[in-house]
Design a protein around this motif. Structure first.
Motif, PDB file in Angstrom:
ATOM      1  N   MET A   1       0.859  -1.169   0.000  1.00  0.00           N
ATOM      2  CA  MET A   1       0.000   0.000   0.000  1.00  0.00           C
ATOM      3  C   MET A   1       0.903   1.229   0.000  1.00  0.00           C
ATOM      4  O   MET A   1       1.874   1.302   0.739  1.00  0.00           O
ATOM      5  N   SER A   2       0.550   2.183  -0.817  1.00  0.00           N
ATOM      6  CA  SER A   2       1.370   3.390  -0.919  1.00  0.00           C
ATOM      7  C   SER A   2       1.139   4.294   0.295  1.00  0.00           C
ATOM      8  O   SER A   2       0.165   4.162   1.033  1.00  0.00           O
ATOM      9  N   VAL A   3       2.049   5.216   0.478  1.00  0.00           N
ATOM     10  CA  VAL A   3       1.981   6.145   1.603  1.00  0.00           C
ATOM     11  C   VAL A   3       0.714   6.995   1.515  1.00  0.00           C
ATOM     12  O   VAL A   3       0.058   7.257   2.528  1.00  0.00           O
ATOM     13  N   SER A   4       0.356   7.403   0.314  1.00  0.00           N
ATOM     14  CA  SER A   4      -0.818   8.260   0.162  1.00  0.00           C
ATOM     15  C   SER A   4      -2.102   7.519   0.546  1.00  0.00           C
ATOM     16  O   SER A   4      -2.979   8.105   1.190  1.00  0.00           O
ATOM     17  N   LEU A   5      -2.219   6.263   0.179  1.00  0.00           N
ATOM     18  CA  LEU A   5      -3.406   5.495   0.562  1.00  0.00           C
ATOM     19  C   LEU A   5      -3.436   5.241   2.066  1.00  0.00           C
ATOM     20  O   LEU A   5      -4.508   5.236   2.677  1.00  0.00           O
ATOM     21  N   LEU A   6      -2.278   5.049   2.650  1.00  0.00           N
ATOM     22  CA  LEU A   6      -2.203   4.891   4.101  1.00  0.00           C
ATOM     23  C   LEU A   6      -2.668   6.168   4.806  1.00  0.00           C
ATOM     24  O   LEU A   6      -3.419   6.113   5.783  1.00  0.00           O
ATOM     25  N   LEU A   7      -2.260   7.318   4.296  1.00  0.00           N
ATOM     26  CA  LEU A   7      -2.695   8.592   4.865  1.00  0.00           C
ATOM     27  C   LEU A   7      -4.202   8.792   4.688  1.00  0.00           C
ATOM     28  O   LEU A   7      -4.877   9.298   5.593  1.00  0.00           O
ATOM     29  N   ALA A   8      -4.726   8.401   3.538  1.00  0.00           N
ATOM     30  CA  ALA A   8      -6.167   8.524   3.301  1.00  0.00           C
ATOM     31  C   ALA A   8      -6.952   7.622   4.252  1.00  0.00           C
ATOM     32  O   ALA A   8      -7.990   8.038   4.789  1.00  0.00           O
ATOM     33  N   CYS A   9      -6.472   6.417   4.476  1.00  0.00           N
ATOM     34  CA  CYS A   9      -7.140   5.516   5.420  1.00  0.00           C
ATOM     35  C   CYS A   9      -7.061   6.064   6.843  1.00  0.00           C
ATOM     36  O   CYS A   9      -8.031   5.986   7.599  1.00  0.00           O
TER      37      CYS A   9
END
Length: 82
Positions: A1-9
């Motif tokens: 999982m990319s950093v951006s998706l982790l931040l969105a979650c």
């Protein structure tokens, strides 16, 4: 999982946890903060993962922050009717 998706979650989980607590102003101050933090995260997701995932994250954020969007839509319709 990319950093951006982790931040969105993380943003979505934070918004959900905040919504569980009572608030005198019906969470409007928090909603403004979530919008201010969520827009750059949305741009980051779109940049890293493409426009389709960006649209999915936009739809998820809009479902969480639906009342500010409803009030924005009503305001825009009133302005357009003048």
């Amino acid at each position: 999982m990319s950093v951006s998706l982790l931040l969105a979650c993380l943003w979505a989980v934070t918004a959900t946890v905040i919504a569980m607590f009572p608030s005198r102003d019906k969470h409007w101050r928090v909603a403004y903060g979530l919008i201010a933090v969520g827009i750059p995260i949305l741009g980051f997701v779109t940049y890293q993962n493409g426009p389709w995932l960006g649209l999915i994250v936009l739809a998820a954020g809009a479902s969480i922050l639906r009342w500010p969007l409803i009030y924005l839509w009503r305001w825009a319709r009133r302005k357009a009717a003048r």
